[in-house]
Design an enzyme around this catalytic site. Structure first.
Site, PDB file in Angstrom:
ATOM      1  N   SER A  98       0.833  -1.200   0.000  1.00  0.00           N
ATOM      2  CA  SER A  98       0.000   0.000   0.000  1.00  0.00           C
ATOM      3  C   SER A  98       0.865   1.247   0.000  1.00  0.00           C
ATOM      4  CB  SER A  98      -0.935   0.009   1.221  1.00  0.00           C
ATOM      5  OG  SER A  98      -0.175   0.132   2.416  1.00  0.00           O
ATOM      6  N   SER A  99       0.240   2.361  -0.306  1.00  0.00           N
ATOM      7  CA  SER A  99       0.866   3.668  -0.144  1.00  0.00           C
ATOM      8  C   SER A  99       0.432   4.194   1.218  1.00  0.00           C
ATOM      9  CB  SER A  99       0.425   4.624  -1.256  1.00  0.00           C
ATOM     10  OG  SER A  99       1.029   5.887  -1.091  1.00  0.00           O
ATOM     11  N   THR A 100       1.409   4.427   2.085  1.00  0.00           N
ATOM     12  CA  THR A 100       1.146   4.757   3.485  1.00  0.00           C
ATOM     13  C   THR A 100       0.426   6.095   3.623  1.00  0.00           C
ATOM     14  OG1 THR A 100       3.166   3.569   4.057  1.00  0.00           O
ATOM     15  CG2 THR A 100       2.275   5.037   5.734  1.00  0.00           C
TER      16      THR A 100
END
Length: 369
Positions: A93-95
């Protein structure tokens, strides 16, 4: 949406996101503020997944006219975005940007050589390269598909960190020791012992541990000591080659039940769940929700197949090698006895021989990892 319109809108949304992070006192370092204003998150997140009809993952992409506006606005909201699936399950994921800010600011100042564990989209690596210079940053991911995509996206920007496909838990694959900092963007249940050997004297580790984030400084060749940040953290787990990182749920137990002194109000208490995450190790969770959206029952299971099931009537069943609900009850007694501590009251000592989390002081209550 044309390319020119996209870039103009993205710049406006990006600045609005950074303005919100600075107004909320999340982003206080001017160097990292410049990085977040300059580095385009949308280049690194050309699509993401959200739950669609029937519970299936739906791909929301900038190249899809039907979803382009939703995609771009979501990219510049302060939230995490699932970007990679394995067998239909989230694997990367993109944090959330505010969490990225907290971790990056914890690295400290100076001209340091940085190793990142968990390349993901490449966005965090680009931010590191903006701040420290591409020749000072090495980013590692176990998944060749992930690193290939990250390199391609980085090539569209001025940022040039070294991208390596390797097991992030294993030292020696990324140019030798001497890193001033190691930052991980994947969840851990303990710090890989080899990371100490890769750190320069006084180097720091910033990494998710359980549902928190540690900042530990190397104090000798064989030891690092630090504390947890105040912020919570929920990351995809560090994966070994060929591992999905998913803890699959066993069958729900059907044997004898007993009444538990703790219910769903305890297991949804974020501060208690943090203690559980470091004291009991990695677990899977599932909830039953009432009409008001609040949990009425819960299931918790471990990688070894142990599982506990809490019914809405407050009774619990357990099966497997571990009596998981009994472990939760014991942890809750400790939690209550110590005044329901927040994350920033905990610290960590990492040595070549073992690791332990402690409360308030190194000689306080201790949990061995």
């Amino acid at each position: 949406m044309t390319t020119t319109t996209t870039e103009h809108t993205a710049a406006r949304l990006r600045n609005a996101m950074v303005d919100a992070l600075t107004a909320g006192a999340d982003l206080t370092d001017s160097g990292w503020e410049r990085a977040f204003r300059d580095v385009p998150r949308h280049v690194f997140v050309p699509y993401f997944y959200r739950q669609g009809p029937g519970g299936r993952q739906q791909r929301i992409a900038g190249g899809d006219p039907e979803h382009a506006a939703e995609w771009l606005h979501a990219v510049y909201e302060n939230r995490p975005l699932v970007t990679h699936l394995i067998d239909g399950n989230a694997a990367s994921s993109s944090t959330q940007p505010s969490l990225m800010v907290a971790m990056l600011q914890a690295l400290g100042d100076g001209d340091v050589r940085v190793k990142e564990i968990g390349t993901g989209t490449g966005y965090n690596a680009a931010l590191l390269a903006h701040r420290y210079g591409g020749d000072q940053v090495v980013t590692v991911d176990v998944d060749a598909d992930v690193t290939t995509e990250a390199r391609r996206r980085l090539d569209r920007t001025p940022y040039r960190p070294t991208v390596v496909t390797a097991d992030g838990a294993t030292p020696g694959t990324t140019g030798g020791p001497g890193f001033g900092a190691i930052i991980a963007t994947c969840g851990l249940d303990r710090i890989p012992a080899g990371w100490l050997r890769e750190l320069a004297p006084g180097g720091v580790i910033v990494a998710p541990l359980g549902s928190g984030v540690i900042r530990a400084e190397k104090t000798s060749d064989t030891e690092a000591v630090g504390r947890f940040l105040a912020t919570g953290a929920y990351f995809m787990p560090l994966r070994q080659p060929g591992d999905s990182g998913i803890i699959r749920r066993p069958e729900v137990p059907t044997g004898d039940s007993r009444t538990s002194p703790i219910g769903t109000d305890a297991v949804v208490d974020e501060k208690f769940r943090f203690l559980v995450s470091v004291a009991l190790g990695p677990l899977g969770w599932q909830y039953d929700l009432g009409d008001d959206g609040k949990p009425t029952g819960a299931r918790v299971w471990a990688p070894d197949g142990s599982i506990a099931d809490l019914d809405p009537d407050g009774t619990v069943r357990e099966t497997g090698r571990r009596a998981l609900w009994s472990e939760l009850e014991a942890a809750h007694r400790q939690y209550e006895a110590n005044g329901r501590p927040s994350r920033d009251r905990y610290g960590i000592t990492i040595t070549a021989g073992g690791q332990r989390v402690w409360l308030d002081q190194p000689d306080g209550p201790t949990w061995t990892l």
